[in-house]
Design an enzyme around this catalytic site. Structure first.
Site, PDB file in Angstrom:
ATOM      1  N   LYS A 127       0.839  -1.286   0.106  1.00 27.98           N
ATOM      2  CA  LYS A 127      -0.082  -0.012  -0.072  1.00 27.98           C
ATOM      3  C   LYS A 127       0.884   1.186   0.163  1.00 27.98           C
ATOM      4  O   LYS A 127       1.967   1.232  -0.173  1.00 27.98           O
ATOM      5  CB  LYS A 127      -1.017  -0.046   1.434  1.00 27.98           C
ATOM      6  CG  LYS A 127      -1.983  -1.195   1.150  1.00 27.98           C
ATOM      7  CD  LYS A 127      -2.907  -1.374  -0.063  1.00 27.98           C
ATOM      8  CE  LYS A 127      -4.199  -2.175  -0.018  1.00 27.98           C
ATOM      9  NZ  LYS A 127      -3.824  -3.706   0.265  1.00 27.98           N
TER      10      LYS A 127
HETATM   11  C1  LIG Z   1      -5.205  -4.720   0.688  1.00 28.39           C
HETATM   12  C2  LIG Z   1      -6.589  -4.510   0.959  1.00 28.39           C
HETATM   13  C3  LIG Z   1      -7.230  -5.186   2.013  1.00 28.39           C
HETATM   14  C4  LIG Z   1      -6.287  -5.895   2.849  1.00 28.39           C
HETATM   15  O1  LIG Z   1      -5.423  -5.513   3.414  1.00 28.39           O
HETATM   16  P1  LIG Z   1      -4.645  -6.199   4.568  1.00 28.39           P
HETATM   17  O2  LIG Z   1      -3.856  -5.114   5.518  1.00 28.39           O
HETATM   18  O3  LIG Z   1      -3.589  -6.935   3.986  1.00 28.39           O
HETATM   19  O4  LIG Z   1      -5.408  -7.089   5.584  1.00 28.39           O
HETATM   20  C5  LIG Z   1      -8.730  -5.329   1.849  1.00 28.39           C
HETATM   21  N1  LIG Z   1      -9.410  -4.655   1.135  1.00 28.39           N
HETATM   22  C6  LIG Z   1      -8.703  -3.879   0.055  1.00 28.39           C
HETATM   23  C7  LIG Z   1      -9.702  -3.436  -1.105  1.00 28.39           C
HETATM   24  C8  LIG Z   1      -7.347  -4.065  -0.294  1.00 28.39           C
HETATM   25  O5  LIG Z   1      -6.783  -3.353  -1.242  1.00 28.39           O
END
Ligand SMILES: *Cc1c(COP(=O)(O)O)cnc(C)c1O
Length: 399
Positions: A204
């Site tokens: 992210k």
């Molecule tokens: C990355 C992501 C998640 C999950 O995030 P984590 O921190 O890995 O649990 C959930 N929803 C969306 C839309 C994502 O892009």
């Protein structure tokens, strides 16, 4: 073809073979911007490694102030924050939750494990976000919540979604995993619905390996959210001296973020503007470099509505058809460039089909997921590597 690269064979499953080709430009690379490692050393010296220490609280208050959100709770992941949201909703078996199918697994799984049933609604053709005009038709007597996902850090049409939710008495939980530091009509995403969730996963914009946060915008939910995060105990109230002993008072699990992860993240939150500016300039360079191909309708570039301020989470292109997308993806992989597609829509996944979610047609979701390709985008992507990506895309689409 880069030296030593193994040309992928067309029978290789696309998600497996790219791990074996030699990579010149990875899709993502975790990065550090400042004091991440020094902060971890400081946390270790301070003697608190578990949850809700000084760095955790600093991260929470920085995010609360910057985004104007009443309470933010750092969690071990965005998935954990979504599970907390599902617990706070007190879903009953068979309760329905409206969401896109074009999203990551956790958006749905968090509600399914709490007894809910995902009801998938199609996405808009321009932003690839939940199509707000199709939500009303999906509402039934069992509907409890709407979960908009801000794809790529571009906001959903939140005013329309909040209006629909209010009219039917539904709770809005924003999956803002990709939308940290993005805005809709001047408001921070994650801060618009009753609840919102952030991710700080290494893929992210702001990272700490694994991490997330729950944004609690409906202040009536704050006390209970703290309890749910801390194994169903009122430990946070005890730590603040509000109760004289702590005990088991509600449902919950272990969703507290590690202090070490928050120590790492703190440095990234301090540099939020710099990280965002860097991603913006990478975005702009892709846009400039690919504009002529878009003009020739060989691909389509991402659309950002006037009301939305993006955090430039990802750069995707849409090819005219799936065969063309797959051809380009394989050709880039052979060049050592890890361009990747995105979601297998949840309604067509094995689990989605088991839940009986495949009954409604989602034409835009089906179409777009087969034509979409994401280009490498990360904080320290060099201009020369990026120009190489642009040159190869131009080459493959015009020769
Ligand atoms: C990355 C992501 C998640 C999950 O995030 P984590 O921190 O890995 O649990 C959930 N929803 C969306 C839309 C994502 O892009």
């Amino acid at each position: 073809m880069v030296k030593g690269a193994r040309r992928p064979k067309s029978r290789d499953p696309p998600t497996l073979y790219w791990r074996r080709v030699s990579t010149r430009v990875p899709f993502n690379r975790p990065f550090v911007v400042g004091d991440e490692l020094a902060n971890i050393a400081e946390a270790v010296r301070s003697g608190q490694l578990a949850g809700v220490g000084a760095f955790t609280r600093r991260c929470e208050s920085r995010l609360e102030e910057r985004f104007g959100i009443p309470r933010i709770l750092m969690t071990s992941s965005c998935t954990a924050a979504l599970e907390m949201a599902a617990m706070l909703l007190d879903l009953q078996p068979g309760d329905e939750v409206i969401m896109p199918s074009f999203t990551f697994v956790s958006t749905a799984s968090a509600f399914v494990r709490a007894g809910g049933r995902p009801v998938f609604v199609d996405i808009r053709d321009d932003t690839l976000n939940l199509d707000e005009t199709e939500i009303d038709a999906a509402v039934t007597k069992r509907t409890r919540a709407i979960v908009p996902v801000h794809y790529g850090g571009i906001g959903c049409e939140m005013d329309a979604i909040i209006e629909i939710a209010d009219r039917h008495g539904l709770t809005v939980v924003e999956d803002a995993a990709q939308a940290v530091n993005a805005r809709y009509r001047g408001r921070a995403l994650g801060g618009v619905g009753a609840l919102g969730t952030f991710s700080f996963h290494e893929t992210k914009n702001f990272i700490c390996g694994e991490g997330g946060a729950l944004c609690v915008n409906d202040e009536r939910l704050i006390d209970r959210a703290e309890i749910v995060r801390d194994k169903g105990t009122n430990r946070q109230q005890f730590d603040r001296g509000q109760v004289d002993k702590y005990s088991w008072v509600d449902i919950g699990s272990s969703y507290v973020a590690s202090e070490l992860n928050c120590a790492f993240l703190w440095s990234q939150l301090e540099q939020m503007d710099r990280i965002t500016a860097r991603r913006a300039s990478i975005h702009e360079r892709y846009r400039r470099g690919l504009r002529s191909l878009a003009g020739q309708e060989r691909l389509r570039l991402p659309h950002v509505p006037e009301d939305c301020e993006s955090n430039h989470h990802l750069f995707h292109i849409l090819l005219p058809d799936m065969a063309g997308r797959d051809r380009l993806m394989r050709a880039l992989h052979a060049d050592g460039i890890l361009a990747v597609f995105h979601y297998v829509p949840l309604h067509s996944s094995p689990m989605g089909r088991t839940l009986g979610a495949g009954s409604t047609a989602l034409p835009v979701t089906d179409d777009v997921s087969g034509r979409l390709l994401r280009l490498p985008l990360f904080y320290d992507l060099s201009e020369s590597d990026q120009d190489f990506v642009i040159e190869r895309v131009q080459h493959h689409l015009t020769s």
